[in-house]
Design an enzyme around this catalytic site. Structure first.
Site, mmCIF file in Angstrom:
data_model
loop_
_atom_site.group_PDB
_atom_site.id
_atom_site.type_symbol
_atom_site.label_atom_id
_atom_site.label_comp_id
_atom_site.label_asym_id
_atom_site.label_seq_id
_atom_site.Cartn_x
_atom_site.Cartn_y
_atom_site.Cartn_z
ATOM 1 N N MET A 14 0.818 -1.211 0.000
ATOM 2 C CA MET A 14 0.000 0.000 0.000
ATOM 3 C C MET A 14 0.856 1.266 0.000
ATOM 4 O O MET A 14 0.584 2.205 -0.747
ATOM 5 C CB MET A 14 -0.936 0.015 1.226
ATOM 6 N N ASP A 33 10.719 3.323 5.437
ATOM 7 C CA ASP A 33 10.473 1.985 5.980
ATOM 8 C C ASP A 33 11.556 1.718 7.026
ATOM 9 O O ASP A 33 12.383 2.606 7.314
ATOM 10 C CB ASP A 33 10.455 0.921 4.863
ATOM 11 N N GLU A 92 -0.549 -3.533 10.242
ATOM 12 C CA GLU A 92 -1.880 -3.354 10.840
ATOM 13 C C GLU A 92 -1.851 -3.829 12.303
ATOM 14 O O GLU A 92 -2.546 -4.781 12.672
ATOM 15 C CB GLU A 92 -2.914 -4.117 9.999
ATOM 16 N N LYS A 97 1.322 1.302 15.163
ATOM 17 C CA LYS A 97 0.784 2.581 14.690
ATOM 18 C C LYS A 97 0.866 3.651 15.798
ATOM 19 O O LYS A 97 1.202 4.796 15.523
ATOM 20 C CB LYS A 97 -0.652 2.412 14.185
ATOM 21 N N SER A 119 -6.929 -0.494 7.846
ATOM 22 C CA SER A 119 -8.119 -1.139 7.279
ATOM 23 C C SER A 119 -9.213 -1.220 8.325
ATOM 24 O O SER A 119 -10.394 -1.226 7.991
ATOM 25 C CB SER A 119 -7.813 -2.576 6.852
ATOM 26 N N HIS A 140 -8.376 5.754 3.792
ATOM 27 C CA HIS A 140 -8.349 4.325 3.465
ATOM 28 C C HIS A 140 -8.326 4.138 1.952
ATOM 29 O O HIS A 140 -9.360 4.229 1.280
ATOM 30 C CB HIS A 140 -9.571 3.639 4.098
ATOM 31 N N ASN A 143 -6.622 -1.524 -2.527
ATOM 32 C CA ASN A 143 -5.496 -2.225 -3.149
ATOM 33 C C ASN A 143 -5.854 -2.678 -4.572
ATOM 34 O O ASN A 143 -6.886 -3.347 -4.726
ATOM 35 C CB ASN A 143 -5.166 -3.442 -2.270
ATOM 36 N N GLU A 152 -11.666 6.182 1.249
ATOM 37 C CA GLU A 152 -12.581 6.539 2.338
ATOM 38 C C GLU A 152 -11.831 7.512 3.257
ATOM 39 O O GLU A 152 -10.710 7.213 3.689
ATOM 40 C CB GLU A 152 -12.996 5.292 3.125
ATOM 41 N N ASN A 190 -15.930 -2.280 3.435
ATOM 42 C CA ASN A 190 -15.767 -3.636 3.979
ATOM 43 C C ASN A 190 -16.976 -4.041 4.812
ATOM 44 O O ASN A 190 -17.406 -5.197 4.794
ATOM 45 C CB ASN A 190 -14.489 -3.742 4.814
ATOM 46 N N TYR A 351 -16.988 2.634 -6.830
ATOM 47 C CA TYR A 351 -15.542 2.816 -7.001
ATOM 48 C C TYR A 351 -14.710 1.919 -6.086
ATOM 49 O O TYR A 351 -13.556 1.649 -6.371
ATOM 50 C CB TYR A 351 -15.169 4.290 -6.800
#
Ligand SMILES: NC(=O)c1ccc[n+]([C@@H]2O[C@H](COP(=O)([O-])OP(=O)(O)OC[C@H]3O[C@@H](n4cnc5c(N)ncnc54)[C@H](O)[C@@H]3O)[C@@H](O)[C@H]2O)c1
Length: 414
Positions: A14, A33, A92, A97, A119, A140, A143, A152, A190, A351
């Site tokens: 992502m 990273d 995740e 985070k 997510s 959001h 992928n 979103e 989702n 979309y």
């Protein structure tokens, strides 16, 4: 605020996609990273994507080189400089985070917006790691981020209106469609998609239709791909994780089909493991127009699942509405909670999932009263997964026939 400089945290699938999309819009990006090799892998993926656009003559080689140079890789937070926005796309895991946002809050100038591509984690909880919760939000991306048009935009409890406006404007500048979604488990896409996927498994357990027939009927109805092919493509283990999470948060409407557990336990994970509901033999790929072979173990797996939980029986043969109605019903639950505006549901599902027509438009074609009657009938046969949202009853009682009438504003609750 116009976004001119950005940073992306995490150079995986992502993060590298988001960095590319930002660079394409002429935004300077620092891609961070934890290890040089991960940064290099992210940068070379982006380079490959740019090269393929040159090959397809979507860009000249000079343009591609210029845009690629907008991205600088690093492993150090110090190199992030003073971006207008940081988009985090690391693992995740809430601890990871929280740590990242705490650090970003320390090193970024006070005007910097901090966005997470989570997510499913809580945007408000992530914001609580900072002293600028008004400038933190969820963005959001789907992928692959390079091609999926929906983003979103999710404010947390304390997110300022200007922060949301800036993020919405940025998404448009990236050539994508922003949809404002209030924070809730699964956000909108989702949350609405998984009742559909899960119900296909319960239907499969009833054995009135096999996977190819279920998928074919649903595609005929207007979905871009059948639910069982989508399970195989996404990874059945990843889907099981999402359904279990939504079940924990929302309860019986999301009761996971035991077939999910059985498939994961036996290692049938979809394309990545060579078989899921269908067989995926890389050495003998299915030719265009040919039917995908069904997993020969499926009957045994269904028998095993049926011993774990009573699946109930619908009075009718399998029809696409069996899986479409729970999706529509969940969208109405989201509307009644004020999570999203009615006018944005169709945009999000078109979309975000590639629906040929919007979900509410499909339901409007059928008529709200018909949708409610059919949901109530399934509710009688199959229980709580089909309990209709009260907003649907309210609209039907008020004589609203569809979401395209002027009364649509009545359900544009925020
Ligand atoms: N893959 C999807 O389909 C998808 C879709 C939407 C959202 N997301 C979300 O996006 C995020 C990233 O997912 P992904 O699929 O790209 O994962 P990924 O595993 O491909 O990449 C994650 C990257 O983050 C790096 N990372 C870990 N800790 C870090 C840190 N402290 N600082 C910087 N980098 C760090 C990892 O080394 C890895 O390269 C997750 O929150 C995921 O839930 C994923």
């Amino acid at each position: 605020m116009k976004i001119e400089k950005a940073a992306v945290i995490g150079a995986g699938a992502m993060g590298s996609g988001i960095a590319q999309v930002l660079s394409q819009a002429g935004i300077q990006v620092v891609l961070k990273d934890v290890k040089d090799e991960f940064v290099e892998r992210g940068l070379s993926n982006i380079k490959r994507m740019y090269d393929s656009r040159v090959k397809r003559e979507a860009l000249t080689a000079d343009e591609a080189e210029r845009l690629f140079k907008n991205i600088k890789g690093t492993t150090s937070f110090e190199d992030i400089g003073s971006p207008d926005i940081v988009i985090e796309a690391a693992l995740e895991e809430i601890e990871v985070k929280l740590e990242i946002f705490k650090e970003l809050d320390k090193i970024c100038p006070s005007h910097t917006l901090l966005a997470t591509n989570t997510s499913a984690l809580s945007v408000s909880e992530i914001a609580s790691a900072t002293k600028r919760a008004d400038k933190v939000l969820g963005m959001h991306f789907f992928n692959p981020a390079q091609t999926m048009p929906l983003v979103e935009v999710i404010p947390g409890v304390e997110t300022a209106k200007e922060t949301v406006e800036t993020a919405m404007a940025l998404v448009k500048e990236l050539g994508k469609e922003p949809v404002h979604v209030e924070e809730c488990p699964g956000f909108l896409v989702n949350r609405v998609l998984f009742p559909y996927m899960n119900e296909a498994l319960w239907a499969l357990q009833e054995k009135k239709a096999g996977p190819a027939e279920i998928d074919a009927k649903v595609v005929e109805f207007g979905m871009p791909m059948g639910p069982l092919a989508l399970f195989d493509m996404t990874g059945i283990d990843i889907c099981a994780h999402v359904v279990n999470f939504l079940y924990e948060e929302y309860g019986p409407r999301f009761e996971p089909s035991p077939l999910l557990k059985v498939m994961v336990e036996e290692g049938f994970l979809g394309q990545k493991s060579g078989a899921g509901f269908f067989v995926h033999d890389k050495a003998n790929p299915v030719k265009k127009g040919e039917a995908k072979p069904v997993n020969p173990e499926l009957d045994r797996l269904i028998e095993k699942a049926n011993k774990l939980a009573e699946c109930g029986k619908a009075q009718r043969d399998f029809e696409a509405e069996r899986v479409i109605l729970p999706m529509f019903n969940e969208a109405v639950y989201a509307l009644q909670e004020g999570v999203v505006k009615a006018c944005d549901v169709d945009v999000a599902m078109k979309y975000g999932c590639g629906l040929k027509r919007g979900l509410l438009s499909l339901a409007s074609d059928k008529g709200l009263a018909d949708c409610l009657a059919q949901l109530e009938s399934y509710h009688g046969d199959l229980g709580e997964r089909f309990r209709p949202a009260w907003l649907m009853k309210k609209l039907v009682r008020a004589g609203v026939k569809d979401f395209s009438t002027s009364k649509k504003e009545a359900v544009c609750v925020n």
